[in-house]
Design a protein around this motif. Sequence first.
Motif, PDB file in Angstrom:
ATOM      1  N   PHE A  69       4.140   3.062  -2.326  1.00  0.00           N
ATOM      2  CA  PHE A  69       2.910   3.170  -1.540  1.00  0.00           C
ATOM      3  C   PHE A  69       2.888   2.173  -0.379  1.00  0.00           C
ATOM      4  CE2 PHE A  69       1.102   5.518  -5.208  1.00  0.00           C
ATOM      5  CZ  PHE A  69       0.652   6.628  -4.505  1.00  0.00           C
ATOM      6  N   ALA A  70       3.539   1.018  -0.521  1.00  0.00           N
ATOM      7  CA  ALA A  70       3.633   0.064   0.593  1.00  0.00           C
ATOM      8  C   ALA A  70       4.452   0.667   1.733  1.00  0.00           C
ATOM      9  CB  ALA A  70       4.253  -1.246   0.117  1.00  0.00           C
ATOM     10  N   VAL A  71       5.539   1.340   1.393  1.00  0.00           N
ATOM     11  CA  VAL A  71       6.347   2.016   2.412  1.00  0.00           C
ATOM     12  C   VAL A  71       5.525   3.116   3.082  1.00  0.00           C
ATOM     13  CG1 VAL A  71       8.372   3.493   2.768  1.00  0.00           C
ATOM     14  CG2 VAL A  71       8.553   1.444   1.344  1.00  0.00           C
TER      15      VAL A  71
ATOM     16  N   VAL B 146       4.332   3.598   7.090  1.00  0.00           N
ATOM     17  CA  VAL B 146       4.520   4.826   7.871  1.00  0.00           C
ATOM     18  C   VAL B 146       3.180   5.312   8.444  1.00  0.00           C
ATOM     19  CG1 VAL B 146       5.151   7.273   7.691  1.00  0.00           C
ATOM     20  CG2 VAL B 146       6.586   5.524   6.615  1.00  0.00           C
ATOM     21  N   LEU B 147       2.121   5.231   7.647  1.00  0.00           N
ATOM     22  CA  LEU B 147       0.809   5.733   8.075  1.00  0.00           C
ATOM     23  C   LEU B 147       0.051   4.777   8.993  1.00  0.00           C
ATOM     24  CD1 LEU B 147      -0.480   7.311   4.738  1.00  0.00           C
ATOM     25  CD2 LEU B 147       0.388   8.498   6.772  1.00  0.00           C
TER      26      LEU B 147
ATOM     27  N   ALA C  64      -5.862   0.829   2.870  1.00  0.00           N
ATOM     28  CA  ALA C  64      -6.951   1.273   1.990  1.00  0.00           C
ATOM     29  C   ALA C  64      -6.595   2.581   1.293  1.00  0.00           C
ATOM     30  CB  ALA C  64      -8.250   1.417   2.788  1.00  0.00           C
ATOM     31  N   TRP C  65      -6.096   3.572   2.041  1.00  0.00           N
ATOM     32  CA  TRP C  65      -5.755   4.864   1.430  1.00  0.00           C
ATOM     33  C   TRP C  65      -4.604   4.725   0.450  1.00  0.00           C
ATOM     34  CZ3 TRP C  65      -8.604   8.871   0.787  1.00  0.00           C
ATOM     35  CH2 TRP C  65      -9.603   9.184   1.695  1.00  0.00           C
ATOM     36  N   CYS C  66      -3.555   4.030   0.858  1.00  0.00           N
ATOM     37  CA  CYS C  66      -2.404   3.870  -0.033  1.00  0.00           C
ATOM     38  C   CYS C  66      -2.742   2.955  -1.213  1.00  0.00           C
ATOM     39  CB  CYS C  66      -1.199   3.357   0.746  1.00  0.00           C
ATOM     40  SG  CYS C  66      -0.544   4.609   1.869  1.00  0.00           S
ATOM     41  N   GLY C  67      -3.540   1.940  -0.952  1.00  0.00           N
ATOM     42  CA  GLY C  67      -3.985   1.065  -2.034  1.00  0.00           C
ATOM     43  C   GLY C  67      -4.840   1.807  -3.041  1.00  0.00           C
ATOM     44  N   PHE C  68      -5.722   2.670  -2.554  1.00  0.00           N
ATOM     45  CA  PHE C  68      -6.562   3.477  -3.442  1.00  0.00           C
ATOM     46  C   PHE C  68      -5.696   4.406  -4.300  1.00  0.00           C
ATOM     47  CE2 PHE C  68      -9.052   7.443  -4.103  1.00  0.00           C
ATOM     48  CZ  PHE C  68     -10.001   6.928  -4.974  1.00  0.00           C
ATOM     49  N   ALA C  69      -4.767   5.106  -3.676  1.00  0.00           N
ATOM     50  CA  ALA C  69      -3.891   6.018  -4.421  1.00  0.00           C
ATOM     51  C   ALA C  69      -3.040   5.237  -5.430  1.00  0.00           C
ATOM     52  CB  ALA C  69      -3.002   6.797  -3.456  1.00  0.00           C
ATOM     53  N   TRP C  70      -2.508   4.091  -4.999  1.00  0.00           N
ATOM     54  CA  TRP C  70      -1.709   3.277  -5.905  1.00  0.00           C
ATOM     55  C   TRP C  70      -2.542   2.796  -7.085  1.00  0.00           C
ATOM     56  CZ3 TRP C  70      -1.759  -2.332  -6.432  1.00  0.00           C
ATOM     57  CH2 TRP C  70      -0.782  -2.803  -7.321  1.00  0.00           C
TER      58      TRP C  70
ATOM     59  N   ALA D  22       6.374  -2.345 -14.825  1.00  0.00           N
ATOM     60  CA  ALA D  22       7.482  -1.730 -14.079  1.00  0.00           C
ATOM     61  C   ALA D  22       6.988  -0.534 -13.271  1.00  0.00           C
ATOM     62  CB  ALA D  22       8.598  -1.301 -15.036  1.00  0.00           C
ATOM     63  N   GLY D  23       6.150   0.289 -13.876  1.00  0.00           N
ATOM     64  CA  GLY D  23       5.596   1.445 -13.166  1.00  0.00           C
ATOM     65  C   GLY D  23       4.719   1.025 -11.995  1.00  0.00           C
ATOM     66  N   ALA D  24       3.902  -0.006 -12.196  1.00  0.00           N
ATOM     67  CA  ALA D  24       3.037  -0.495 -11.123  1.00  0.00           C
ATOM     68  C   ALA D  24       3.858  -1.055  -9.966  1.00  0.00           C
ATOM     69  CB  ALA D  24       2.070  -1.548 -11.657  1.00  0.00           C
ATOM     70  N   LEU D  25       4.897  -1.806 -10.282  1.00  0.00           N
ATOM     71  CA  LEU D  25       5.752  -2.373  -9.220  1.00  0.00           C
ATOM     72  C   LEU D  25       6.490  -1.276  -8.455  1.00  0.00           C
ATOM     73  CD1 LEU D  25       7.247  -5.530 -10.979  1.00  0.00           C
ATOM     74  CD2 LEU D  25       5.561  -5.473  -9.122  1.00  0.00           C
TER      75      LEU D  25
END
Length: 185
Positions: free
Chosen positions: A22-24, A28-29, A40-46, A13-16
């Motif tokens: 982070f997809a949103v 935006v970015l 890549a940046w949002c995927g890394f942070a996620w 649930a937390g990952a989803l």
Amino acid sequence: MDEWFGGTQSMVAGALATGIGFAVLAAVLRRRLGWLGALAWCGFAWWLVVIALVTLVPLYGIDLAVPAETRSDTCSLDYGGPAPEGFWIFSGGQRLLNTALFVPAGALLVLATARWRIGWVMAPLGLLGLAAYSLAIELVQLELARIDRACDITDFVDNVVGAVIGFAAGVVLAAALRPWRARTA
């Protein structure tokens, strides 16, 4: 911490939930960083959040739990010591899970930093940061008996090996995807 929070349901649930956020943010970015850089940046942070969820959420109902009453007051330095076989989400064993967990972080780190020339400095420093993140997780597991986890040098080594494997895969992906050519249109 009550038993309503813990186990694989809380991890998923937390990952989803954070994945959607982070997809949103990536959408935006995208205009500023290009689609590859934003992902890549949002995927890394996620993925750092996913690692925290998998390693720090209490293990209620999972065979890997180390009850607070039986846990050690020190970090186990018994490299390769007794490791459980893993659990339903990844049946290859806990050591393989610990390694695989850090592979995406290493690869996304390289893709996120490869766009800039300073990336050749940032990426290796980021790899050291991933090792420090793994160490911090192990120390949190040592200090917080309530999450039913144990500090183990084997976990740390396996995590770092996974980050290095991911880093190498990221170098190959960066050469193929060439994020430095991304347009920011």
